[in-house]
Design a protein around this motif. Structure first.
Motif, PDB file in Angstrom:
ATOM      1  N   ASN A  49      87.885-141.821  19.811  1.00  0.00           N
ATOM      2  CA  ASN A  49      88.348-140.875  20.629  1.00  0.00           C
ATOM      3  C   ASN A  49      87.566-140.410  21.696  1.00  0.00           C
ATOM      4  O   ASN A  49      86.274-140.127  21.206  1.00  0.00           O
ATOM      5  CB  ASN A  49      88.576-140.104  19.288  1.00  0.00           C
ATOM      6  CG  ASN A  49      89.765-139.061  20.832  1.00  0.00           C
ATOM      7  OD1 ASN A  49      88.991-137.633  21.380  1.00  0.00           O
ATOM      8  ND2 ASN A  49      90.630-138.354  19.660  1.00  0.00           N
TER       9      ASN A  49
ATOM     10  N   LYS B  34      86.365-129.083  19.132  1.00  0.00           N
ATOM     11  CA  LYS B  34      87.109-128.110  19.850  1.00  0.00           C
ATOM     12  C   LYS B  34      88.728-128.240  20.696  1.00  0.00           C
ATOM     13  O   LYS B  34      89.052-128.110  21.501  1.00  0.00           O
ATOM     14  CB  LYS B  34      86.265-126.653  20.372  1.00  0.00           C
ATOM     15  CG  LYS B  34      85.738-127.057  22.197  1.00  0.00           C
ATOM     16  CD  LYS B  34      85.209-125.879  22.245  1.00  0.00           C
ATOM     17  CE  LYS B  34      84.369-125.434  23.056  1.00  0.00           C
ATOM     18  NZ  LYS B  34      83.435-126.681  23.602  1.00  0.00           N
ATOM     19  N   ASP B  35      88.290-129.594  21.465  1.00  0.00           N
ATOM     20  CA  ASP B  35      89.162-129.828  22.870  1.00  0.00           C
ATOM     21  C   ASP B  35      89.890-131.729  21.520  1.00  0.00           C
ATOM     22  O   ASP B  35      91.109-131.927  22.636  1.00  0.00           O
ATOM     23  CB  ASP B  35      87.837-130.959  23.437  1.00  0.00           C
ATOM     24  CG  ASP B  35      87.587-130.147  24.081  1.00  0.00           C
ATOM     25  OD1 ASP B  35      88.385-128.947  25.012  1.00  0.00           O
ATOM     26  OD2 ASP B  35      86.200-130.613  24.931  1.00  0.00           O
ATOM     27  N   ILE B  36      90.084-131.037  20.899  1.00  0.00           N
ATOM     28  CA  ILE B  36      90.507-132.580  20.227  1.00  0.00           C
ATOM     29  C   ILE B  36      92.009-131.201  19.547  1.00  0.00           C
ATOM     30  O   ILE B  36      92.047-130.553  18.509  1.00  0.00           O
ATOM     31  CB  ILE B  36      90.406-133.038  18.989  1.00  0.00           C
ATOM     32  CG1 ILE B  36      88.879-133.856  19.759  1.00  0.00           C
ATOM     33  CG2 ILE B  36      90.761-133.831  18.226  1.00  0.00           C
ATOM     34  CD1 ILE B  36      88.074-134.072  18.032  1.00  0.00           C
ATOM     35  N   GLN B  37      92.781-131.720  20.342  1.00  0.00           N
ATOM     36  CA  GLN B  37      94.624-131.412  20.306  1.00  0.00           C
ATOM     37  C   GLN B  37      95.714-131.758  19.828  1.00  0.00           C
ATOM     38  O   GLN B  37      95.648-133.079  20.113  1.00  0.00           O
ATOM     39  CB  GLN B  37      94.595-130.616  21.110  1.00  0.00           C
ATOM     40  CG  GLN B  37      94.159-129.440  21.947  1.00  0.00           C
ATOM     41  CD  GLN B  37      93.348-128.510  20.969  1.00  0.00           C
ATOM     42  OE1 GLN B  37      94.503-127.707  20.235  1.00  0.00           O
ATOM     43  NE2 GLN B  37      91.994-127.336  21.005  1.00  0.00           N
TER      44      GLN B  37
ATOM     45  N   LYS C 175      86.903-137.963  22.814  1.00  0.00           N
ATOM     46  CA  LYS C 175      85.767-136.429  21.906  1.00  0.00           C
ATOM     47  C   LYS C 175      86.018-136.359  20.411  1.00  0.00           C
ATOM     48  O   LYS C 175      84.810-135.090  20.441  1.00  0.00           O
ATOM     49  CB  LYS C 175      86.959-135.733  22.302  1.00  0.00           C
ATOM     50  CG  LYS C 175      88.037-135.046  23.914  1.00  0.00           C
ATOM     51  CD  LYS C 175      86.579-134.833  24.334  1.00  0.00           C
ATOM     52  CE  LYS C 175      88.014-134.353  25.608  1.00  0.00           C
ATOM     53  NZ  LYS C 175      86.354-134.279  26.887  1.00  0.00           N
TER      54      LYS C 175
ATOM     55  N   TYR D  45      96.565-137.227  17.166  1.00  0.00           N
ATOM     56  CA  TYR D  45      95.293-136.161  17.198  1.00  0.00           C
ATOM     57  C   TYR D  45      94.579-137.232  18.714  1.00  0.00           C
ATOM     58  O   TYR D  45      93.135-136.830  19.427  1.00  0.00           O
ATOM     59  CB  TYR D  45      93.790-135.507  16.726  1.00  0.00           C
ATOM     60  CG  TYR D  45      94.570-134.950  15.610  1.00  0.00           C
ATOM     61  CD1 TYR D  45      94.677-133.337  16.007  1.00  0.00           C
ATOM     62  CD2 TYR D  45      95.054-134.519  14.691  1.00  0.00           C
ATOM     63  CE1 TYR D  45      95.074-131.934  15.540  1.00  0.00           C
ATOM     64  CE2 TYR D  45      95.725-133.671  13.561  1.00  0.00           C
ATOM     65  CZ  TYR D  45      95.882-132.432  13.957  1.00  0.00           C
ATOM     66  OH  TYR D  45      96.100-131.595  13.676  1.00  0.00           O
TER      67      TYR D  45
ATOM     68  N   SER E 147      98.711-133.938  19.778  1.00  0.00           N
ATOM     69  CA  SER E 147      99.838-134.477  20.964  1.00  0.00           C
ATOM     70  C   SER E 147     101.208-133.865  19.795  1.00  0.00           C
ATOM     71  O   SER E 147     101.834-133.634  18.960  1.00  0.00           O
ATOM     72  CB  SER E 147      99.922-136.081  20.644  1.00  0.00           C
ATOM     73  OG  SER E 147     100.608-136.099  21.540  1.00  0.00           O
TER      74      SER E 147
ATOM     75  N   ASP F  63      79.904-129.966  19.450  1.00  0.00           N
ATOM     76  CA  ASP F  63      81.155-129.250  20.669  1.00  0.00           C
ATOM     77  C   ASP F  63      81.986-129.695  21.624  1.00  0.00           C
ATOM     78  O   ASP F  63      82.201-128.743  22.038  1.00  0.00           O
ATOM     79  CB  ASP F  63      79.685-128.780  21.895  1.00  0.00           C
ATOM     80  CG  ASP F  63      79.278-129.983  22.342  1.00  0.00           C
ATOM     81  OD1 ASP F  63      79.255-131.450  21.326  1.00  0.00           O
ATOM     82  OD2 ASP F  63      79.525-130.641  23.656  1.00  0.00           O
ATOM     83  N   LEU F  64      82.568-131.372  21.409  1.00  0.00           N
ATOM     84  CA  LEU F  64      83.758-131.837  21.208  1.00  0.00           C
ATOM     85  C   LEU F  64      85.174-131.406  21.036  1.00  0.00           C
ATOM     86  O   LEU F  64      85.714-131.457  20.782  1.00  0.00           O
ATOM     87  CB  LEU F  64      83.473-133.045  22.139  1.00  0.00           C
ATOM     88  CG  LEU F  64      82.475-133.334  22.947  1.00  0.00           C
ATOM     89  CD1 LEU F  64      82.216-134.949  23.244  1.00  0.00           C
ATOM     90  CD2 LEU F  64      82.847-132.749  23.919  1.00  0.00           C
TER      91      LEU F  64
END
Length: 248
Positions: free
Chosen positions: A78, A90-93, A80, A51, A95, A87-88
């Motif tokens: 990280n 949701k941006d962790i995706q 994010k 992640y 890989s 709020d950040l």
């Protein structure tokens, strides 16, 4: 996870940009099982890497700056993942590069192993079914053979019983016939036989005396007739025992 964890196990850095795992062993045994299905710190670190987290483990430049208490600390970063910035998240995706390829290989390997296990189990089930069918067939043949032997034994027993019944019936008939013949033959009692012998002896003595008297009278003056060929000759004078002493 970090906000609710005890500070001696894991906590945020003072600036809130990173979090630090101070006791990896205790973290793995008490914190990780609350959120994951395992208790391995290495697996937890690998998932963070997928992640976008990076391990930030700073080493002291001088040996004198080495601190035993902080030597096992593991810091993750990280951009994010910050304290108070939900709020950040949701941006962790996850890989799909690097570790994702390894994950695909692991999954493919696991699928291959599962297929091999399934194939092995199917072959074992087939062999077990074949063995069971052979065993059932042998049991059926053995049961049929035992039933035939039992029927033959029953028939032989019945025939033997019939022969014994016929023999008993024949023996009873022969015994009843012998008993009837014996009952029909009524032998003369011993006393009657003795009485008849006495009376016969007396009549013989009487006849002998009469014949002797006739001979005496004939010898005195009359003619003497020749004796009959079948007439038994008696002596002129009887012995003291009478006729019985002559063997009559």
């Amino acid at each position: 996870m970090i906000d609710t964890c005890e500070p001696k196990i894991a906590s945020w850095t003072p600036d809130g940009e990173m979090f630090v795992v101070k006791d990896p062993d205790l973290f793995a045994s008490t914190i990780i099982p609350q959120y994951f299905d395992h208790n391995k710190f290495s697996s937890f670190a690998r998932q963070l890497n997928f992640y976008g987290f990076r391990k930030m483990q700073a080493k002291p430049i001088r040996n004198s700056d080495f601190d035993v208490d902080t030597a096992k600390h593991v810091t993750f970063y990280n951009e994010k993942f910050k304290r108070g910035r939900c709020d950040l998240l949701k941006d962790i995706q996850r890989s799909t590069r690097g570790g994702g390829a390894n994950t695909s290989l692991d999954q493919a390997r696991e699928v291959a192993e599962l297929k091999h296990k399934v194939s092995t189990l199917e072959s074992q089930i087939t062999e077990m079914n074949q063995t069971m069918d052979d065993r059932i067939r042998r049991l059926e043949l053995d049961m049929l053979s035992r039933m035939e032997q039992m029927m033959l034994a029953i028939q032989t027993h019945q025939q033997t019983q019939l022969q014994l019944q016929h023999q008993v019936a024949n023996n009873n008939e022969s015994k009843s016939g012998c008993t009837g013949e014996t009952a029909a033959w009524d032998p003369l009692p011993l006393e009657r036989a003795l009485e008849r012998a006495k009376s016969l002896n007396a009549s013989i003595n009487l006849n002998a005396n009469m014949i002797a008297n006739q001979k005496v009278s004939i010898s005195d003056g009359g003619a003497t007739l020749p004796p009959h060929p079948k007439q038994k000759q008696f002596p002129s004078v009887l012995p003291p025992g009478g006729v019985s002493s002559l063997g009559v």
